[in-house]
Design a protein around this motif. Sequence first.
Motif, mmCIF file in Angstrom:
data_model
loop_
_atom_site.group_PDB
_atom_site.id
_atom_site.type_symbol
_atom_site.label_atom_id
_atom_site.label_comp_id
_atom_site.label_asym_id
_atom_site.label_seq_id
_atom_site.Cartn_x
_atom_site.Cartn_y
_atom_site.Cartn_z
ATOM 1 N N GLN A 165 10.686 17.940 -3.247
ATOM 2 C CA GLN A 165 9.473 18.757 -3.350
ATOM 3 C C GLN A 165 8.236 17.865 -3.432
ATOM 4 O OE1 GLN A 165 9.321 22.254 -3.215
ATOM 5 N NE2 GLN A 165 7.164 21.775 -2.880
ATOM 6 N N ALA A 166 8.317 16.805 -4.215
ATOM 7 C CA ALA A 166 7.185 15.877 -4.328
ATOM 8 C C ALA A 166 6.874 15.234 -2.977
ATOM 9 C CB ALA A 166 7.476 14.805 -5.375
ATOM 10 N N VAL A 167 7.906 14.871 -2.241
ATOM 11 C CA VAL A 167 7.698 14.267 -0.925
ATOM 12 C C VAL A 167 7.091 15.278 0.045
ATOM 13 C CG1 VAL A 167 8.906 13.379 1.114
ATOM 14 C CG2 VAL A 167 9.364 12.412 -1.141
ATOM 15 N N ALA A 168 7.552 16.526 0.003
ATOM 16 C CA ALA A 168 6.993 17.548 0.892
ATOM 17 C C ALA A 168 5.503 17.752 0.614
ATOM 18 C CB ALA A 168 7.756 18.859 0.745
ATOM 19 N N VAL A 169 5.117 17.805 -0.651
ATOM 20 C CA VAL A 169 3.698 17.960 -0.998
ATOM 21 C C VAL A 169 2.891 16.780 -0.462
ATOM 22 C CG1 VAL A 169 2.076 17.997 -2.945
ATOM 23 C CG2 VAL A 169 4.114 19.456 -2.983
ATOM 24 N N TRP A 170 3.417 15.571 -0.636
ATOM 25 C CA TRP A 170 2.736 14.373 -0.132
ATOM 26 C C TRP A 170 2.705 14.343 1.393
ATOM 27 C CZ3 TRP A 170 5.417 10.307 2.424
ATOM 28 C CH2 TRP A 170 4.622 9.203 2.745
ATOM 29 N N ALA A 171 3.847 14.634 2.023
ATOM 30 C CA ALA A 171 3.946 14.541 3.486
ATOM 31 C C ALA A 171 3.052 15.567 4.176
ATOM 32 C CB ALA A 171 5.395 14.718 3.933
ATOM 33 N N HIS A 191 0.809 -1.217 0.000
ATOM 34 C CA HIS A 191 0.000 0.000 0.000
ATOM 35 C C HIS A 191 0.848 1.275 0.000
ATOM 36 C CE1 HIS A 191 -3.618 -2.311 0.328
ATOM 37 N NE2 HIS A 191 -3.111 -2.962 1.360
ATOM 38 N N THR A 192 2.131 1.147 -0.244
ATOM 39 C CA THR A 192 2.996 2.315 -0.297
ATOM 40 C C THR A 192 2.610 3.154 -1.504
ATOM 41 O OG1 THR A 192 4.786 1.043 0.693
ATOM 42 C CG2 THR A 192 5.395 3.092 -0.406
ATOM 43 N N PRO A 193 2.407 4.458 -1.317
ATOM 44 C CA PRO A 193 2.045 5.290 -2.457
ATOM 45 C C PRO A 193 3.192 5.377 -3.469
ATOM 46 C CG PRO A 193 2.454 6.644 -0.528
ATOM 47 C CD PRO A 193 2.522 5.218 -0.077
ATOM 48 N N VAL A 194 2.850 5.714 -4.675
ATOM 49 C CA VAL A 194 3.819 6.001 -5.722
ATOM 50 C C VAL A 194 3.648 7.471 -6.073
ATOM 51 C CG1 VAL A 194 4.515 5.524 -8.107
ATOM 52 C CG2 VAL A 194 3.764 3.642 -6.622
ATOM 53 N N LEU A 195 4.737 8.218 -6.022
ATOM 54 C CA LEU A 195 4.702 9.639 -6.355
ATOM 55 C C LEU A 195 5.356 9.841 -7.711
ATOM 56 C CD1 LEU A 195 5.821 11.166 -2.921
ATOM 57 C CD2 LEU A 195 3.522 10.480 -3.664
#
Length: 176
Positions: free
Chosen positions: A116-122, A7-11
């Motif tokens: 940046q993608a991780v920050a938006v997701w987190a 269930h780990t998301p994919v960014l």
Amino acid sequence: MMPALAHTPVLDTPRLVLRAPQADDLSAFVAYATSARTRFVGGPKTVAQAVEKFAGMIGQWVLHGYGRFTLTRRDTGAPIGHVGPLMLAEAEMPEFTWSLWGADAEGQGFAQEAAQAVAVWAFGPLGLTQASTIIHAENTASHRIAARLGGVQRPDWPAHFGADFTTYHFTKEAAL
């Protein structure tokens, strides 16, 4: 039984896919972790230490429901690094991390794009409200990334790794 990281998301970013670490990433990670590239993050490691660290990256997802993604190039599928939040102690806030595994990936903005993608997701779907990162004084590329993510240097916070490190604080409001 479903695999632990199923269930780990994919960014997705324009040039990258950030996905759960998988067994096929191990050799590239070990090459990175046993090299001088890790001088700012406690390395180089032995092969055994590198394997244990990789297993720990996977374990973060199992323990906390989030962790570091393997950073892969969209055009080749090759793993080139890792990025994501890390939680080592429940009493502390999550730490954003990013590392490129080889010099061939440097200077192209991959780490910034992934961070940046991780920050938006987190700060979005994951629901974090704040995070930190700890960066060695000589790691100028990581200092630039932290600043671009809205990180604020916090010299008043404890220097967990010594005086040669700077801690940055990130908030949802500053990062998004």
